[in-house]
Design a protein around this motif. Structure first.
Motif, PDB file in Angstrom:
ATOM      1  N   SER A  99      -8.477 -10.686  11.093  1.00  0.00           N
ATOM      2  CA  SER A  99      -9.473 -10.192  10.260  1.00  0.00           C
ATOM      3  C   SER A  99     -10.931 -11.397  10.867  1.00  0.00           C
ATOM      4  O   SER A  99     -11.647 -10.447  11.127  1.00  0.00           O
ATOM      5  N   GLU A 100     -10.311 -12.847  10.861  1.00  0.00           N
ATOM      6  CA  GLU A 100     -11.036 -12.595  11.110  1.00  0.00           C
ATOM      7  C   GLU A 100     -11.555 -13.063  12.518  1.00  0.00           C
ATOM      8  O   GLU A 100     -13.853 -12.789  12.785  1.00  0.00           O
ATOM      9  N   PHE A 101     -10.813 -13.177  13.820  1.00  0.00           N
ATOM     10  CA  PHE A 101     -10.772 -13.076  14.992  1.00  0.00           C
ATOM     11  C   PHE A 101     -11.414 -11.511  15.665  1.00  0.00           C
ATOM     12  O   PHE A 101     -12.464 -11.362  16.118  1.00  0.00           O
ATOM     13  N   LEU A 102     -10.995 -10.070  14.146  1.00  0.00           N
ATOM     14  CA  LEU A 102     -11.491  -9.452  15.060  1.00  0.00           C
ATOM     15  C   LEU A 102     -12.916  -8.801  13.942  1.00  0.00           C
ATOM     16  O   LEU A 102     -13.536  -7.275  14.335  1.00  0.00           O
ATOM     17  N   GLY A 103     -13.214  -9.289  13.544  1.00  0.00           N
ATOM     18  CA  GLY A 103     -14.264  -8.933  12.431  1.00  0.00           C
ATOM     19  C   GLY A 103     -14.161  -8.348  11.222  1.00  0.00           C
ATOM     20  O   GLY A 103     -15.080  -6.928  11.146  1.00  0.00           O
ATOM     21  N   ALA A 104     -12.954  -8.165  10.865  1.00  0.00           N
ATOM     22  CA  ALA A 104     -12.626  -6.924   9.706  1.00  0.00           C
ATOM     23  C   ALA A 104     -12.563  -6.974   8.199  1.00  0.00           C
ATOM     24  O   ALA A 104     -12.187  -8.512   8.283  1.00  0.00           O
ATOM     25  N   LYS A 105     -11.979  -6.391   7.719  1.00  0.00           N
ATOM     26  CA  LYS A 105     -11.904  -6.905   6.447  1.00  0.00           C
ATOM     27  C   LYS A 105     -10.432  -7.052   5.830  1.00  0.00           C
ATOM     28  O   LYS A 105      -9.610  -6.330   5.872  1.00  0.00           O
ATOM     29  N   PHE A 106     -10.373  -8.473   5.568  1.00  0.00           N
ATOM     30  CA  PHE A 106      -8.837  -8.517   5.049  1.00  0.00           C
ATOM     31  C   PHE A 106      -8.550  -8.161   4.197  1.00  0.00           C
ATOM     32  O   PHE A 106      -9.024  -8.051   2.779  1.00  0.00           O
ATOM     33  N   ILE A 107      -7.182  -7.295   3.619  1.00  0.00           N
ATOM     34  CA  ILE A 107      -6.626  -7.224   2.764  1.00  0.00           C
ATOM     35  C   ILE A 107      -4.950  -7.952   2.268  1.00  0.00           C
ATOM     36  O   ILE A 107      -4.656  -7.101   2.635  1.00  0.00           O
ATOM     37  N   ASP A 155     -12.634   3.668   3.661  1.00  0.00           N
ATOM     38  CA  ASP A 155     -13.615   4.094   4.207  1.00  0.00           C
ATOM     39  C   ASP A 155     -12.977   3.458   5.558  1.00  0.00           C
ATOM     40  O   ASP A 155     -12.268   2.967   6.528  1.00  0.00           O
ATOM     41  N   PRO A 156     -13.622   5.088   6.599  1.00  0.00           N
ATOM     42  CA  PRO A 156     -12.685   5.230   7.744  1.00  0.00           C
ATOM     43  C   PRO A 156     -13.906   4.608   8.687  1.00  0.00           C
ATOM     44  O   PRO A 156     -13.632   4.551   9.665  1.00  0.00           O
ATOM     45  N   GLU A 157     -14.852   4.130   8.119  1.00  0.00           N
ATOM     46  CA  GLU A 157     -15.398   2.858   9.205  1.00  0.00           C
ATOM     47  C   GLU A 157     -14.945   1.904   9.457  1.00  0.00           C
ATOM     48  O   GLU A 157     -14.922   1.309  10.407  1.00  0.00           O
ATOM     49  N   LEU A 158     -15.084   1.156   8.832  1.00  0.00           N
ATOM     50  CA  LEU A 158     -14.053   0.105   8.219  1.00  0.00           C
ATOM     51  C   LEU A 158     -12.699  -0.274   9.117  1.00  0.00           C
ATOM     52  O   LEU A 158     -11.956   0.458   8.727  1.00  0.00           O
ATOM     53  N   LEU A 159     -12.895  -1.823   9.416  1.00  0.00           N
ATOM     54  CA  LEU A 159     -11.848  -2.364  10.648  1.00  0.00           C
ATOM     55  C   LEU A 159     -10.502  -2.797   9.596  1.00  0.00           C
ATOM     56  O   LEU A 159     -11.384  -4.054   8.847  1.00  0.00           O
ATOM     57  N   TYR A 160      -9.312  -2.813   9.074  1.00  0.00           N
ATOM     58  CA  TYR A 160      -8.793  -3.927   7.792  1.00  0.00           C
ATOM     59  C   TYR A 160      -7.621  -3.655   8.508  1.00  0.00           C
ATOM     60  O   TYR A 160      -7.161  -3.863   9.619  1.00  0.00           O
ATOM     61  N   VAL A 161      -7.723  -5.766   7.877  1.00  0.00           N
ATOM     62  CA  VAL A 161      -6.285  -6.450   8.698  1.00  0.00           C
ATOM     63  C   VAL A 161      -4.838  -6.389   6.969  1.00  0.00           C
ATOM     64  O   VAL A 161      -6.126  -6.760   6.013  1.00  0.00           O
ATOM     65  N   VAL A 162      -4.191  -5.506   7.099  1.00  0.00           N
ATOM     66  CA  VAL A 162      -2.931  -6.087   6.097  1.00  0.00           C
ATOM     67  C   VAL A 162      -1.740  -7.364   7.144  1.00  0.00           C
ATOM     68  O   VAL A 162      -1.373  -6.988   7.617  1.00  0.00           O
ATOM     69  N   PRO A 163      -1.635  -8.667   6.119  1.00  0.00           N
ATOM     70  CA  PRO A 163      -0.377  -9.148   6.282  1.00  0.00           C
ATOM     71  C   PRO A 163       1.124  -8.066   5.549  1.00  0.00           C
ATOM     72  O   PRO A 163       0.978  -7.579   4.871  1.00  0.00           O
ATOM     73  N   GLY A 164       1.875  -8.241   6.879  1.00  0.00           N
ATOM     74  CA  GLY A 164       3.089  -7.515   6.689  1.00  0.00           C
ATOM     75  C   GLY A 164       4.219  -8.224   5.537  1.00  0.00           C
ATOM     76  O   GLY A 164       3.864  -9.144   5.437  1.00  0.00           O
ATOM     77  N   PHE A 165       5.432  -7.877   5.665  1.00  0.00           N
ATOM     78  CA  PHE A 165       6.728  -8.650   5.591  1.00  0.00           C
ATOM     79  C   PHE A 165       6.914  -9.421   3.962  1.00  0.00           C
ATOM     80  O   PHE A 165       7.345  -8.750   3.589  1.00  0.00           O
TER      81      PHE A 165
END
Length: 439
Positions: A127-135, A163-173
């Motif tokens: 998320s930090e590298f992509l400038g995305a929102k961490f969930i 939000d369709p404009e935001l990039l989200y990052v979610v941890p798996g597992f």
């Protein structure tokens, strides 16, 4: 919303170079808006998986033993990635805080929580590298003991990632159980996380990025020139994945299938390769079979008893014995006076004496025997349904190679023929089936 979920496996987040490939892939399609990551994978065969290092550190800490060596390897790996990406990250501080906590409260942190930190920290970096929102997946992804996600959890995910404009990052597992405890899925469970998010957010597509360009019709270690599979149905991939084709976790199919969301297997290292699409059953098929997969290390319990077919509940009682001793079964081909139960050898060998004793005491068979070193092979394809003589063709191919069949099983769906052979004939059997049907 025409959004795409992208799940990147361990090989896709193994080092800084791989993270840059992810950034390139995400930037190549504006519909790629939800990213799921695994823990960083092994860079070579000598390395230990990060998840295994976390488990080792937890076990040592819980026993009041020194866990500094595995923890050192964990820290070095994550710090190397952040420095390679030239990003300011909180990962170092979070690992140090966790290390201090494990030293002070080694009986407080569960194994699931510690193991989940591989995905958690990798998602933070992503998320930090992509400038995305961490969930965080905990506690928003909630599931029961059978890994069935609650409707409330799906509703919460849809609202959180709305939000369709935001990039989200979610941890798996991992996620939460119904009691609010952090729980992990089975190994490879990041695939499941991606499928859950695709379902909850009504996504257009679920892309599963790995280190291979889709599925092949057979294991390339056995069949060197195995053809790629361009399209496979949900039903077929479930059969293949369960039977040993391990590109995709078999439990990740159902969430996408429920809403007819296509799954695409893609290669992070060769993003332009077409990959394999997984979707609904096609109206017509061009090939008789879609793929062949198999697994070794099975055992077969053979039970013989005169007039068995007249004894009500015989099969149920045998399976209940296995259930009580925590031995799952694969399949159970039967005769009039005999019953065979195929089970995973690792589970059986732990309680083999108890299984035999209980079957002998409760069922009073004329004969009981265990056959080891069995391999199961599944030949899968919708084309088999309308083709007369498919089974005969398969058996003839094996007979030509002098492969002895120990088990034959075909359900009424007719899209899957399972055979059991001696492990020594496993590779020869797969090659013979492939050559017969594919050439």
């Amino acid at each position: 919303m025409n959004r795409i979920v992208c799940k990147f496996g361990g090989s896709s987040v193994a080092d800084a170079v791989q993270f840059r490939k992810i950034k390139y892939i995400i930037s190549g399609n504006p519909e790629r808006k939800i990213v799921v990551v695994s823990a960083p994978g092994k860079r070579n065969q000598q390395e230990t998986k990060l998840t295994d290092l976390f488990y080792t550190a937890h076990d040592l800490a819980k026993s009041n033993l020194d866990f500094s060596q595995p923890w050192k390897l964990i820290k070095e790996r994550f710090i190397e990635i952040t420095e390679g990406l030239s990003i300011r990250s909180t990962v170092r501080e979070e690992l140090e805080e966790m290390e201090a906590s494990m030293k002070k409260q080694n009986d407080k942190l569960s194994a699931d929580f510690v193991a989940s930190r591989g995905e958690y920290l990798c998602a933070k970096i992503t998320s930090e590298f992509l400038g995305a929102k961490f969930i965080d997946a905990f506690p928003i992804i909630q599931f029961d003991s059978q890994y069935r996600v609650t409707q409330q959890s799906l509703d919460n995910l849809k609202a959180t990632l709305s939000d369709p404009e935001l990039l989200y990052v979610v941890p798996g597992f991992y996620g939460s159980d119904l009691q609010g405890n952090l729980k992990t899925f089975t190994r490879g469970g990041s695939d499941i996380t991606g499928a859950i998010l695709a379902n909850a957010c009504d996504c257009l597509l679920y892309e599963n990025w790995t280190d291979v360009s889709g599925l092949l019709m057979a294991d390339p270690r056995i069949v060197k020139d195995a053809h790629p599979i361009s399209y496979v149905s949900y039903r077929e991939i479930r059969e293949l994945a369960y039977s040993g084709a391990n590109v995709l976790h078999d439990e990740s199919i159902a969430p996408c299938r429920a809403k007819d969301i296509a799954i695409k297997i893609k290669n992070t290292n060769s993003p332009s390769d077409p990959g394999t699409t997984i979707g609904p059953t096609p109206a017509s098929v061009s090939r008789l079979i879609t793929g062949i997969a198999g697994r070794k290390d099975f055992s077969m319990i053979y039970i013989e008893k005169s007039m068995m077919n007249k004894e009500k509940g015989f099969g149920r009682k045998v399976l209940a014995i296995l259930e009580d001793l925590d031995v799952p079964y694969e399949l159970s081909p039967c005769g009039i006076d005999s019953m065979n139960v195929v089970v995973d050898s690792k589970h059986l060998h732990k309680v083999e004496a108890e299984v035999l004793a209980e079957i002998d005491r409760k069922m009073q068979p004329n004969k009981i025997k265990i056959f080891n070193n069995l391999a199961l092979i599944a030949t899968v394809g919708h084309g088999m349904v309308s083709q007369i003589g498919t089974a005969a063709k398969l058996f003839a191919a094996l007979a030509k190679e002098n492969v002895n069949l120990r088990v034959i099983d075909q359900g009424s769906s007719e899209i899957n023929i399972i055979i059991g052979v001696n492990e020594a004939d496993y590779e020869k059997a797969i090659t013979a089936i492939y050559r017969e049907f594919v050439g």
